[in-house]
Design a protein around this motif. Structure first.
Motif, mmCIF file in Angstrom:
data_model
loop_
_atom_site.group_PDB
_atom_site.id
_atom_site.type_symbol
_atom_site.label_atom_id
_atom_site.label_comp_id
_atom_site.label_asym_id
_atom_site.label_seq_id
_atom_site.Cartn_x
_atom_site.Cartn_y
_atom_site.Cartn_z
ATOM 1 N N ARG A 116 0.844 -1.206 0.000
ATOM 2 C CA ARG A 116 0.000 0.000 0.000
ATOM 3 C C ARG A 116 0.878 1.255 0.000
ATOM 4 N NH1 ARG A 116 -3.581 2.597 -2.174
ATOM 5 N NH2 ARG A 116 -4.500 4.212 -0.924
ATOM 6 N N SER A 117 1.939 1.219 0.783
ATOM 7 C CA SER A 117 2.863 2.361 0.813
ATOM 8 C C SER A 117 3.510 2.553 -0.553
ATOM 9 C CB SER A 117 3.956 2.154 1.856
ATOM 10 O OG SER A 117 3.401 2.086 3.142
ATOM 11 N N LEU A 118 3.951 1.448 -1.138
ATOM 12 C CA LEU A 118 4.551 1.533 -2.476
ATOM 13 C C LEU A 118 3.545 2.013 -3.515
ATOM 14 C CD1 LEU A 118 6.894 -1.573 -2.771
ATOM 15 C CD2 LEU A 118 7.538 0.829 -2.867
ATOM 16 N N GLN A 119 2.297 1.592 -3.359
ATOM 17 C CA GLN A 119 1.261 2.021 -4.296
ATOM 18 C C GLN A 119 1.044 3.532 -4.189
ATOM 19 O OE1 GLN A 119 0.055 -0.158 -6.551
ATOM 20 N NE2 GLN A 119 -0.880 1.595 -7.532
ATOM 21 N N LEU A 120 1.059 4.041 -2.969
ATOM 22 C CA LEU A 120 0.924 5.492 -2.774
ATOM 23 C C LEU A 120 2.109 6.244 -3.369
ATOM 24 C CD1 LEU A 120 -0.477 5.621 0.873
ATOM 25 C CD2 LEU A 120 -1.703 6.183 -1.246
ATOM 26 N N ILE A 121 3.293 5.686 -3.178
ATOM 27 C CA ILE A 121 4.500 6.302 -3.747
ATOM 28 C C ILE A 121 4.427 6.272 -5.273
ATOM 29 C CG2 ILE A 121 6.997 6.037 -4.000
ATOM 30 C CD1 ILE A 121 7.018 5.050 -1.059
ATOM 31 N N LEU A 122 3.929 5.159 -5.821
ATOM 32 C CA LEU A 122 3.775 5.054 -7.270
ATOM 33 C C LEU A 122 2.789 6.101 -7.789
ATOM 34 C CD1 LEU A 122 4.255 3.709 -10.005
ATOM 35 C CD2 LEU A 122 2.455 2.060 -9.404
ATOM 36 N N GLU A 138 5.359 12.663 -12.754
ATOM 37 C CA GLU A 138 5.681 12.476 -14.168
ATOM 38 C C GLU A 138 4.688 13.244 -15.043
ATOM 39 O OE1 GLU A 138 6.370 8.976 -17.515
ATOM 40 O OE2 GLU A 138 5.393 8.464 -15.636
ATOM 41 N N HIS A 139 3.424 13.194 -14.671
ATOM 42 C CA HIS A 139 2.399 13.914 -15.425
ATOM 43 C C HIS A 139 2.666 15.417 -15.396
ATOM 44 C CE1 HIS A 139 -1.487 14.876 -17.145
ATOM 45 N NE2 HIS A 139 -1.736 15.665 -16.116
ATOM 46 N N GLN A 140 2.974 15.937 -14.210
ATOM 47 C CA GLN A 140 3.258 17.371 -14.088
ATOM 48 C C GLN A 140 4.501 17.752 -14.887
ATOM 49 O OE1 GLN A 140 1.281 19.705 -12.749
ATOM 50 N NE2 GLN A 140 -0.173 18.053 -12.377
ATOM 51 N N ILE A 196 15.715 21.635 -19.659
ATOM 52 C CA ILE A 196 15.519 21.408 -18.222
ATOM 53 C C ILE A 196 14.259 20.573 -17.988
ATOM 54 C CG2 ILE A 196 14.894 22.561 -16.047
ATOM 55 C CD1 ILE A 196 16.779 24.872 -16.975
ATOM 56 N N CYS A 197 13.166 20.970 -18.625
ATOM 57 C CA CYS A 197 11.902 20.246 -18.446
ATOM 58 C C CYS A 197 12.006 18.823 -18.981
ATOM 59 C CB CYS A 197 10.762 20.998 -19.125
ATOM 60 S SG CYS A 197 10.316 22.536 -18.287
ATOM 61 N N SER A 198 12.730 18.653 -20.064
ATOM 62 C CA SER A 198 12.919 17.311 -20.616
ATOM 63 C C SER A 198 13.684 16.434 -19.622
ATOM 64 C CB SER A 198 13.667 17.393 -21.942
ATOM 65 O OG SER A 198 13.882 16.108 -22.466
ATOM 66 N N GLY A 199 14.723 16.979 -19.031
ATOM 67 C CA GLY A 199 15.485 16.234 -18.027
ATOM 68 C C GLY A 199 14.641 15.877 -16.820
ATOM 69 N N GLN A 200 13.816 16.835 -16.364
ATOM 70 C CA GLN A 200 12.948 16.569 -15.216
ATOM 71 C C GLN A 200 11.917 15.498 -15.540
ATOM 72 O OE1 GLN A 200 11.587 20.569 -14.466
ATOM 73 N NE2 GLN A 200 13.234 20.970 -13.003
ATOM 74 N N TRP A 201 11.381 15.547 -16.754
ATOM 75 C CA TRP A 201 10.407 14.535 -17.157
ATOM 76 C C TRP A 201 11.061 13.153 -17.233
ATOM 77 C CZ3 TRP A 201 10.279 11.869 -21.972
ATOM 78 C CH2 TRP A 201 9.185 11.020 -22.112
ATOM 79 N N GLN A 202 12.269 13.089 -17.798
ATOM 80 C CA GLN A 202 12.967 11.807 -17.888
ATOM 81 C C GLN A 202 13.270 11.259 -16.495
ATOM 82 O OE1 GLN A 202 16.342 12.464 -20.447
ATOM 83 N NE2 GLN A 202 15.070 12.693 -22.277
ATOM 84 N N ASP A 203 13.682 12.135 -15.573
ATOM 85 C CA ASP A 203 13.947 11.701 -14.199
ATOM 86 C C ASP A 203 12.670 11.169 -13.541
ATOM 87 O OD1 ASP A 203 16.589 12.438 -14.495
ATOM 88 O OD2 ASP A 203 16.389 14.326 -13.384
ATOM 89 N N ALA A 204 11.569 11.884 -13.726
ATOM 90 C CA ALA A 204 10.294 11.456 -13.140
ATOM 91 C C ALA A 204 9.855 10.117 -13.741
ATOM 92 C CB ALA A 204 9.225 12.523 -13.360
ATOM 93 N N ARG A 205 10.083 9.959 -15.026
ATOM 94 C CA ARG A 205 9.727 8.709 -15.701
ATOM 95 C C ARG A 205 10.567 7.544 -15.157
ATOM 96 N NH1 ARG A 205 10.399 8.267 -22.061
ATOM 97 N NH2 ARG A 205 10.731 6.062 -22.054
ATOM 98 N N LYS A 206 11.863 7.771 -14.975
ATOM 99 C CA LYS A 206 12.732 6.725 -14.413
ATOM 100 C C LYS A 206 12.271 6.356 -13.007
ATOM 101 C CE LYS A 206 16.932 8.072 -16.872
ATOM 102 N NZ LYS A 206 18.234 8.731 -16.741
ATOM 103 N N GLN A 207 11.918 7.373 -12.220
ATOM 104 C CA GLN A 207 11.460 7.129 -10.849
ATOM 105 C C GLN A 207 10.197 6.265 -10.855
ATOM 106 O OE1 GLN A 207 12.987 7.962 -8.082
ATOM 107 N NE2 GLN A 207 11.410 7.378 -6.638
ATOM 108 N N ARG A 208 9.244 6.619 -11.714
ATOM 109 C CA ARG A 208 8.003 5.842 -11.799
ATOM 110 C C ARG A 208 8.292 4.410 -12.225
ATOM 111 N NH1 ARG A 208 5.584 3.992 -16.001
ATOM 112 N NH2 ARG A 208 6.522 5.507 -17.406
ATOM 113 N N ARG A 209 9.131 4.253 -13.218
ATOM 114 C CA ARG A 209 9.456 2.901 -13.699
ATOM 115 C C ARG A 209 10.159 2.082 -12.621
ATOM 116 N NH1 ARG A 209 11.569 3.672 -19.923
ATOM 117 N NH2 ARG A 209 9.520 3.931 -20.844
ATOM 118 N N SER A 210 11.008 2.712 -11.837
ATOM 119 C CA SER A 210 11.696 2.001 -10.756
ATOM 120 C C SER A 210 10.708 1.501 -9.716
ATOM 121 C CB SER A 210 12.715 2.921 -10.079
ATOM 122 O OG SER A 210 13.740 3.261 -10.963
#
Length: 152
Positions: free
Chosen positions: A4-10, A17-19, A95-109
């Motif tokens: 449940r905690s991981l689901q909330l983090i996801l 990532e959306h933002q 900058i925004c592209s880098g932030q989006w890629q970082d957010a995407r990597k975080q979500r995938r992890s």
């Protein structure tokens, strides 16, 4: 960490990532708008130079020529400032592209971690089921042997 905690983090990572995606899209829109505006100013300058040349052919007073030349210099300065501002828009996209890629990597992890935990849970359930089946078979065999002995 609980599922449940991981689901909330996801969910939070998905929102981040959306933002970041929205920010990247806005930065790209701003860059495109900047480029359109720059092209319009450049076209205006070109048209103005053509008109200045045509009017020069008809004859201009020195005062009128100086006035038109001064305006042309102002257009050149505006174009210079616009081009410098363009670097800002391009940097924002980077900058925004880098932030989006970082957010995407975080979500995938996080998704990978959830999938790994689910796989581990499935393996544990399969082992428990196999253990129960083995115990059941052993008990059945023991009963069968006991029944055979009692029949003899």
């Amino acid at each position: 960490m609980s599922d449940r905690s991981l689901q909330l983090i996801l969910e939070r990572a998905q929102e981040d990532e959306h933002q970041a995606s929205l920010a990247l899209n806005q930065a790209r829109i701003d860059l495109d708008s900047y480029r359109e505006q720059l092209a319009q100013i450049e076209q205006y300058r070109f048209d103005y130079c053509r008109q200045l040349s045509e009017r020069g052919m008809e004859g201009l007073s020195a005062s009128a020529y100086n006035h038109l030349q001064k305006f042309l210099n102002q257009l050149d300065e505006t174009l210079l400032r616009q081009r410098e501002a363009g670097r800002h828009f391009e940097q924002q996209v980077e900058i925004c592209s880098g932030q989006w890629q970082d957010a995407r990597k975080q979500r995938r992890s996080i998704e990978w971690l959830l999938e790994k935990k689910q796989h581990e849970r499935q393996l544990r359930l399969e082992k428990q089921e196999q253990k129960l089946m083995d115990e059941f078979s052993t008990l059945q065999f023991a009963r069968l042997m006991a029944n055979r002995r009692s029949e003899q």
